[in-house]
Design a protein around this motif. Sequence first.
Motif, short mmCIF file in Angstrom:
data_model
loop_
_atom_site.label_atom_id
_atom_site.label_comp_id
_atom_site.label_asym_id
_atom_site.label_seq_id
_atom_site.Cartn_x
_atom_site.Cartn_y
_atom_site.Cartn_z
N UNK A 113 0.82 -1.22 0.00
CA UNK A 113 0.00 0.00 0.00
C UNK A 113 0.85 1.27 0.00
N UNK A 114 2.00 1.21 0.63
CA UNK A 114 2.90 2.37 0.59
C UNK A 114 3.43 2.57 -0.83
N UNK A 115 3.77 1.47 -1.51
CA UNK A 115 4.24 1.57 -2.88
C UNK A 115 3.18 2.20 -3.78
N UNK A 116 1.91 1.85 -3.53
CA UNK A 116 0.80 2.42 -4.29
C UNK A 116 0.68 3.91 -4.03
N UNK A 117 0.88 4.32 -2.78
CA UNK A 117 0.80 5.74 -2.43
C UNK A 117 1.89 6.54 -3.12
#
Length: 463
Positions: A8-12
């Motif tokens: 999810x951090x990579x997506x952000x």
Amino acid sequence: MFENLTEKLQRAFKHLRGQGVLTEENIGEALREIRVALLEADVNLNVVKDLIEHIRAKAVGTEVMTALSPTEQVIKIVHDELLELLGKDTARFKFASRPPTVILMAGLQGSGKTTTSGKLAVWLKKGGHRPMLVSVDVYRPAAREQLKVVAKSTETRIYEGDTKGEAAGTALVERLAKEAKREAMIMGCDTLIVDTAGRLGIDEELMQEMERLKKLLDPQEILFVADSMTGQDAVNSAQDFHRRLSITGVVLTKMDGDARGGAALSIRHVTGQPIKFIGMGEKPDAFEPFHPDRITSRILGHGDMATLLEKAEGALDRKKSEEFAKKALLGDGFTLEDFRDQLKQIKKLGSMESILKMLPSVGPFAGLQQASKSVDEKQFVRLEAIINSMTKQERIKADMINGSRRKRIAAGAGVDVQDVNALLRQYSQMSKMFKQFGKGGMAKQMMRGGMSGMMGGRQKFGR
């Protein structure tokens, strides 16, 4: 345990790609996703608020460094803030100036105190210490017997003491603790690990007993053992214990499970005390110091090569590895026995999934962690069984394995002939690759003089 958070951090971070400057507007959406990712990972609400505000303050209006893209700039800011949150440096373990060093293990029932006590003893022995274990849990049936089993499996000295005919209570707990400390001094043990009683919840009786033990033993370390699977409950319990006992550090157990990581990211901020160790499995050696920089790297998808190299150094047989390298690189008779030995070496490092999880999940390694879930660990067992089903002569000279021999080997290993054929094809391809590498002279050059030898050779040819 940080897989979902990492994803999810990579997506952000993707929302910032293509941006030339970091502004309130273009970073707002990324921060919202980071906030949601942290909350879903069960990070304490106050911790999330503070972390997001710190990231916003540092990111908005910041001129993008010429060497970094906006995405990389934000990743660097998030990295620095996570590192600050977890503690910049690996916490030091305190030892007494005059032995024995006393370590008081605290925590709720079922958090893993007894198993962790044994793991801590193993870790101390690796560092050259002589630990002794004692259980002062006189309330829970078989609690002291459980520690005795742990002590035997880890080959650690234990003080049992005589409890027959004496009622369970604080008086008995204090007597056992005093006797154990005296016994440790007599037997030359430089550390005493005290496994205390836990409760299903915080209660006054438990805390008073712990306070009396602290006063009696004057421990150098009071370690709160928390089950990372319980998330914020572990954080709240640690806060309560710290308020009464002034704990010196935290041990998080079951970090190899499906926990969302919230406890690891919250507990230091809430208690002010560092995480000192993490439990990564059931085995006695599945226990390691907590390195904030390595955990931060894992969370951001950058892997943990330092821990992987440490595991390799501790688990692999250096002599066998060097012998294999010489045979393989010099094309000097790489056999199926060598192949089997390398399979055994790989198995010592743990599951393929655990190994691949330490590699970065971004860049050229992207997708490896996901692919690791589909790896059939039983395949290693089958390959080893096939090679074991061969005669010694067949393992040394694979060319002699004809059709009838393949049938016999397959029957002996309990596999299909196609599995034997696949193994032999794989072995043949590896042998050819090693021979080609050896024929080029590069391998011999490397074995003789390393890179400096290779560079010297190039200079000669250039003249």
